[in-house]
Design a protein around this motif. Sequence first.
Motif, PDB file in Angstrom:
ATOM      1  N   LEU A 157       7.270   4.774   0.285  1.00 16.82           N
ATOM      2  CA  LEU A 157       8.077   3.653   0.865  1.00 16.82           C
ATOM      3  C   LEU A 157       9.088   3.263  -0.420  1.00 16.82           C
ATOM      4  CD1 LEU A 157       8.705   1.788   3.417  1.00 16.82           C
ATOM      5  CD2 LEU A 157       7.479  -0.042   1.893  1.00 16.82           C
ATOM      6  N   LYS A 158      10.022   3.048  -0.139  1.00 19.68           N
ATOM      7  CA  LYS A 158      10.968   2.458  -1.150  1.00 19.68           C
ATOM      8  C   LYS A 158      11.938   1.110  -0.727  1.00 19.68           C
ATOM      9  CE  LYS A 158      14.582   5.985  -0.715  1.00 19.68           C
ATOM     10  NZ  LYS A 158      15.126   7.335  -1.146  1.00 19.68           N
ATOM     11  N   ILE A 159      12.377   0.504  -1.581  1.00 21.87           N
ATOM     12  CA  ILE A 159      12.842  -0.714  -1.042  1.00 21.87           C
ATOM     13  C   ILE A 159      14.095  -0.668  -1.628  1.00 21.87           C
ATOM     14  CG2 ILE A 159      12.996  -3.376  -1.613  1.00 21.87           C
ATOM     15  CD1 ILE A 159       9.953  -3.101  -1.781  1.00 21.87           C
ATOM     16  N   LEU A 160      15.093  -0.969  -0.589  1.00 13.08           N
ATOM     17  CA  LEU A 160      16.626  -0.929  -1.042  1.00 13.08           C
ATOM     18  C   LEU A 160      17.149  -2.246  -0.856  1.00 13.08           C
ATOM     19  CD1 LEU A 160      17.476   1.811   1.376  1.00 13.08           C
ATOM     20  CD2 LEU A 160      16.957   2.052  -1.145  1.00 13.08           C
ATOM     21  N   GLU A 161      18.335  -2.370  -1.643  1.00 13.93           N
ATOM     22  CA  GLU A 161      19.024  -3.715  -1.550  1.00 13.93           C
ATOM     23  C   GLU A 161      20.265  -3.671  -0.499  1.00 13.93           C
ATOM     24  OE1 GLU A 161      18.751  -7.377  -5.015  1.00 13.93           O
ATOM     25  OE2 GLU A 161      19.987  -5.655  -5.152  1.00 13.93           O
ATOM     26  N   ALA A 162      20.662  -4.431  -0.102  1.00 12.14           N
ATOM     27  CA  ALA A 162      22.041  -4.417   0.718  1.00 12.14           C
ATOM     28  C   ALA A 162      22.518  -5.651   0.812  1.00 12.14           C
ATOM     29  CB  ALA A 162      21.938  -3.408   2.031  1.00 12.14           C
TER      30      ALA A 162
ATOM     31  N   ILE B  27       0.919  -1.134   0.015  1.00  4.88           N
ATOM     32  CA  ILE B  27      -0.039   0.009  -0.078  1.00  4.88           C
ATOM     33  C   ILE B  27       0.920   1.291  -0.032  1.00  4.88           C
ATOM     34  CG2 ILE B  27      -1.523   1.292   1.375  1.00  4.88           C
ATOM     35  CD1 ILE B  27      -2.729  -1.532   2.182  1.00  4.88           C
ATOM     36  N   LEU B  28       1.931   1.210   0.842  1.00  3.92           N
ATOM     37  CA  LEU B  28       2.773   2.444   0.869  1.00  3.92           C
ATOM     38  C   LEU B  28       3.564   2.502  -0.306  1.00  3.92           C
ATOM     39  CD1 LEU B  28       4.280   2.016   4.601  1.00  3.92           C
ATOM     40  CD2 LEU B  28       2.419   3.714   3.859  1.00  3.92           C
ATOM     41  N   LEU B  29       3.916   1.549  -0.941  1.00  2.41           N
ATOM     42  CA  LEU B  29       4.654   1.391  -2.006  1.00  2.41           C
ATOM     43  C   LEU B  29       3.876   2.107  -3.286  1.00  2.41           C
ATOM     44  CD1 LEU B  29       6.847  -1.734  -2.602  1.00  2.41           C
ATOM     45  CD2 LEU B  29       7.500   0.614  -2.758  1.00  2.41           C
TER      46      LEU B  29
ATOM     47  N   ALA C 286      12.749   1.817   3.387  1.00  4.91           N
ATOM     48  CA  ALA C 286      13.151   3.017   3.662  1.00  4.91           C
ATOM     49  C   ALA C 286      11.861   3.904   3.589  1.00  4.91           C
ATOM     50  CB  ALA C 286      14.210   3.556   2.988  1.00  4.91           C
ATOM     51  N   SER C 287      11.761   4.606   4.508  1.00  2.00           N
ATOM     52  CA  SER C 287      10.373   5.579   4.276  1.00  2.00           C
ATOM     53  C   SER C 287      10.600   6.878   3.559  1.00  2.00           C
ATOM     54  CB  SER C 287      10.006   5.856   5.621  1.00  2.00           C
ATOM     55  OG  SER C 287      10.831   6.864   6.264  1.00  2.00           O
ATOM     56  N   ILE C 288       9.544   7.461   2.797  1.00  2.00           N
ATOM     57  CA  ILE C 288       9.795   8.627   2.330  1.00  2.00           C
ATOM     58  C   ILE C 288       8.677   9.585   2.847  1.00  2.00           C
ATOM     59  CG2 ILE C 288       9.290   9.677  -0.074  1.00  2.00           C
ATOM     60  CD1 ILE C 288      10.002   6.977  -1.375  1.00  2.00           C
ATOM     61  N   SER C 289       9.113  10.735   2.936  1.00  3.90           N
ATOM     62  CA  SER C 289       8.239  11.520   3.600  1.00  3.90           C
ATOM     63  C   SER C 289       6.966  11.926   2.952  1.00  3.90           C
ATOM     64  CB  SER C 289       9.123  12.942   4.009  1.00  3.90           C
ATOM     65  OG  SER C 289       9.204  13.741   2.919  1.00  3.90           O
ATOM     66  N   GLU C 290       5.769  12.373   3.312  1.00  7.23           N
ATOM     67  CA  GLU C 290       4.781  12.491   2.713  1.00  7.23           C
ATOM     68  C   GLU C 290       4.686  13.711   1.839  1.00  7.23           C
ATOM     69  OE1 GLU C 290       1.380  13.058   5.032  1.00  7.23           O
ATOM     70  OE2 GLU C 290       1.893  11.155   6.412  1.00  7.23           O
ATOM     71  N   GLN C 291       5.615  14.908   2.085  1.00  8.43           N
ATOM     72  CA  GLN C 291       5.755  15.908   0.967  1.00  8.43           C
ATOM     73  C   GLN C 291       6.319  15.477  -0.027  1.00  8.43           C
ATOM     74  OE1 GLN C 291       6.674  15.884   4.532  1.00  8.43           O
ATOM     75  NE2 GLN C 291       7.028  18.251   4.826  1.00  8.43           N
ATOM     76  N   GLU C 292       7.301  14.620   0.092  1.00  9.57           N
ATOM     77  CA  GLU C 292       8.250  14.226  -1.185  1.00  9.57           C
ATOM     78  C   GLU C 292       7.344  13.019  -1.795  1.00  9.57           C
ATOM     79  OE1 GLU C 292      11.508  15.031  -0.998  1.00  9.57           O
ATOM     80  OE2 GLU C 292      11.684  13.934  -3.098  1.00  9.57           O
ATOM     81  N   ALA C 293       6.534  12.340  -1.112  1.00 12.85           N
ATOM     82  CA  ALA C 293       5.938  11.358  -1.973  1.00 12.85           C
ATOM     83  C   ALA C 293       4.716  12.000  -2.640  1.00 12.85           C
ATOM     84  CB  ALA C 293       5.169  10.623  -0.830  1.00 12.85           C
ATOM     85  N   LYS C 294       4.187  13.286  -2.182  1.00 11.62           N
ATOM     86  CA  LYS C 294       3.222  14.000  -2.738  1.00 11.62           C
ATOM     87  C   LYS C 294       3.723  14.837  -4.016  1.00 11.62           C
ATOM     88  CE  LYS C 294      -0.251  17.530  -2.177  1.00 11.62           C
ATOM     89  NZ  LYS C 294      -0.109  17.927  -3.483  1.00 11.62           N
TER      90      LYS C 294
END
Lengths: 339, 705
Positions: free
Chosen positions: A58-63, A51-53, A77-85
């Motif tokens: 939200l973004k998925i990282l690989e390490a 849902i978040l994706l 990793a989360s993404i702020s709401e402003q950024e997402a908007k």
Amino acid sequence: MSDTFADDIPASAKKMHHFMVSTGKSSYTQNELIESLKLSNVAELMENAQILLNKGLLKILEAASTTDPNEKQILFASISEQEAKKVNDMTADEAIVYSHVEAAGREGIWTKTIKAKTNLHQHIVLRCLKSLETQSYIKSVKSVKHPTRKIYMLYHLTPSIDVTGGPWFTDSELDTDFIDSLLVVIWKFIAQKTYPKCFKKKGFIPNGLKQYSYPAQIITGMGSLLPSLSDVNDFIVSSGITTIELTLSDVKSLCDVLEFDEKIENVGGTYKATWQSVLEAGGGKIEGEDVYAPLDNQIFNINDNYRVLDTSLKDETDENNTNNVSSNSMLYLDSWINL
Amino acid sequence: MSGGTKIPTELPVMAKTQSPSCFLHSVILRAYIGEQAAYIYSIIHAHRKISIQQLSQKSGIKGNNLKKILVVLIQLGCVVYITDSRSGNVFYSHNEEGCWKLTYLDDIIRHVRKKFSKLHAEVIQNVILKGHLTIGAYVKEIQLKSEIEKIEQVFVDLVDDKWLVNVKDFDFKPLIETLNECVRHANREFTNNSQQYLKTGDDGGNGGGNPRFKTAGISQLKKSIIIKDLAKERMLKIFVDNDGKDKLHKTGMRNQMNDADIEIAKGVSTLFSDDEDDDNNNGGTNSVKSLKRLNGSVPLTLSFERFLKYERDTQLISICKHRIGNITALIYQVVLNRIEKQSRDVRSIENIVDKLVADVSVGVGGSSTSGYDPSIGEELKKRLSLVDQQKGMNFGAADILKELSMSNKYELTRDDLIGTINNDDDDEYEKNAKKRKLEEDNANGNSAKRSKLSKLASQIKFDDEDDDDEDEDENQNNADNGFDLSNNSENNELLMLILQHLKLLTTDKKMMFLRETTPGHFYVPFTELRLPVVDYQMKQLIKGVLGNGVLRVLNCIEDKRLIEEKNIAKFVLMREGDVRKIIATLTKFGLVEIQEIPRTADRNAMRSIFAFKINRKYLRGRSILGKCLMFNMGEALDQLEQTKLANRILLDKISREDVRGREAELLLESELKQLKEVVESEKTALAKFQRLRAMGGVFWFGDDF
């Protein structure tokens, strides 16, 4: 605004996002999230994550895994709401371009690289970049390494040293004036420590003497009073001549340049100014001495430049004025220059 | 020029184009002995050796005329000759030594005049212009006995100071010819001795012959090495022994003098001479000077080597003045003057012979396979640097003070010296005095004792100053340099000052003007100074002519050894474009070399990196520079000649008897202006010539190791 943007998200997903943003940690593993959110199983986590994706929160990282370096691990990793908007409001193409610019971080990304990575047409890439730039999401920077390339990075980021070239570059141009003035300041500082009162009295040697030097033990060896690199650095910091922060290695490179110029010499870790550099700067004059007096028992030295006749270099610059004088009469060292 | 039998009206362009040294020397010879001689010299210069018939054919000058010219050139040491032992033919080849003497003529005379007297300078001038002279011939014209004695004394002085040396057989032969003779001799010696060795070996005895000459089981290569060694030994022996020197002094006239005392030998003689003896000689000479007489029939010539020592010393002093300071340079002058005569030759004859021997071919059809081994040079350098510090070359501050007090010829005065070293104690004292005064003001009366002391101190200080003033007055009256050994308390101060200056001379890491062996004892490392001096001179020229940026980049490349363009720009903090231009200049002048570093297996030039490095010890750049300076000197003189030619009518006019002295009346205004211009351009040309010569000397003379 953010409320309306995230309104249609279920509470559990909202909670997860809130948790990720509030703790301030940049990324979480799957297990960490399950533990901290007290979720029952992976499926529940995945549902929320999806849902978040979809919302771009939200973004998925690989390490590499912490336990086994050969194994890959998934991180959230989360993404702020402003950024997402912000991203949400973009067109799909813009979002893709933006994501690549974002990934490049402080190094920035070349337009050609964006084109290659996104597989978009050049026109589209350019249009996206233009639109993003007008919205002040990204900015274009000049790289010192590749002055012809157009490089983009996120608007709020400061370009890395590789891109700006360090303290010596202003607007990706080598700031020679800045460097030269620093060089003069450092040289003067060292010269003052090497020769007593060498800049007093308009360059005349004090007390009407013909030479005024420190004893040898001060200039060399144990108990030397000459400044070391850190002394020079301290001097620059304390004098406040520049607002740009210089590291020790920056100061070292300045000292190296002075060494290449033969203005200072490195004597066992400390710096010593050469007497010649003082002479060149117009110091070390003897009071009442006629510098143009004939040199009876001395040999001509090229460093007494006030004695140098018209060199052919000078000839070249004055060419317009001296057209009436045949070039032959000005010759001096010219067979070497015109080699 | 082949087949050209017509004598050219002016010096042909070939003299200018074949080599810078030929150009310079032919221009010099033209000025001294005329155009035809210069022309002949340039033709001889173009050939390694040439017979008189060929010379006549090539030059168009015939018979007596040609012979006269050749005699003059030989006399001056500009041409040498070889007589073929089998056919008896004579071949001529050029010799630079004589030309150099003429090139430096004015400098030599000026120095001798300053060091000795006008009369000495006159004698030296005559000797150089005649090539070589005997005293007998020199005084033949003079009637007065007292005059003759004076002249004789002048010759004795000059011989004692090694400015004049006797003429030797090998002065008239090319060096290579002398060496060839040595090789032939060594070959014979080896063959004879090895036969002898074989004989003694056959007899059953293992002694007798020198094992060095054993041939059994020795390869041809080894044999040739032994013969080369023998030849070198013999060659050096010829130079050191200098057979004519015994005849130099009249026998029986030197009562107390010992033959070994008179060191006239040139070349490596310094290697073997004991300088302690030399010193005694100097001291003892005064007492027996009047008894020392020279043989009137021995031809004497100028020792150019002796002049080069002076030239080297002036160069060092000049550098010292720019690197350390004026007074230190004056002290250094005293130091160098003291040991100038005993110091080693600027051009080590052993080095020259080593290089010649390396290329010599031994035996019939033998060829040199090995060539010059650089390690020989390294070894020689080590040996020569030991010569620099041998007995008699060491000195301390006391020696310098003694030298200063004994002679008035140095520019340094006592007043100049005093106060030149910043004495921390003084500063401290002043600070304390100020502090004390403050305290005094703050707490009146409490520090009565202290104030008394400081008053006393200030009084003492005043007294000192008074003393100084008196001294100055005295100095002015006596026109003395002020160094007085009788004043003991002052002596210590002066000694400390001199010692400090000597120590300053050891502080320069790039150019060790002095080295301190044991505390307070120094020597001048001439051999070690040689390369830094050349480098210094070259870099100063680069800086002066090509600009500071070029020097910066060059030093950066030297420092990093191998570096590519982008990194250079990073290190020197200059724009890449500027650096690229500078590197182009540097490569053009032969100062840096390009090295390709391939990045791909197929050595694709597109992907290769090009890095830069210093040409080995700047060998190439140095020789280019030296030659350019030589060429420019020739140009300066040539231009002078051209100006004179262009204004010949005017110059002819002013040299007329009736015009001379009344130019202002008889010349037109325009002519006066023209005359002024001619004089100006002449001055400029000569100044250029002398400056170029001063800069070039370092590149032309000296050992390359």
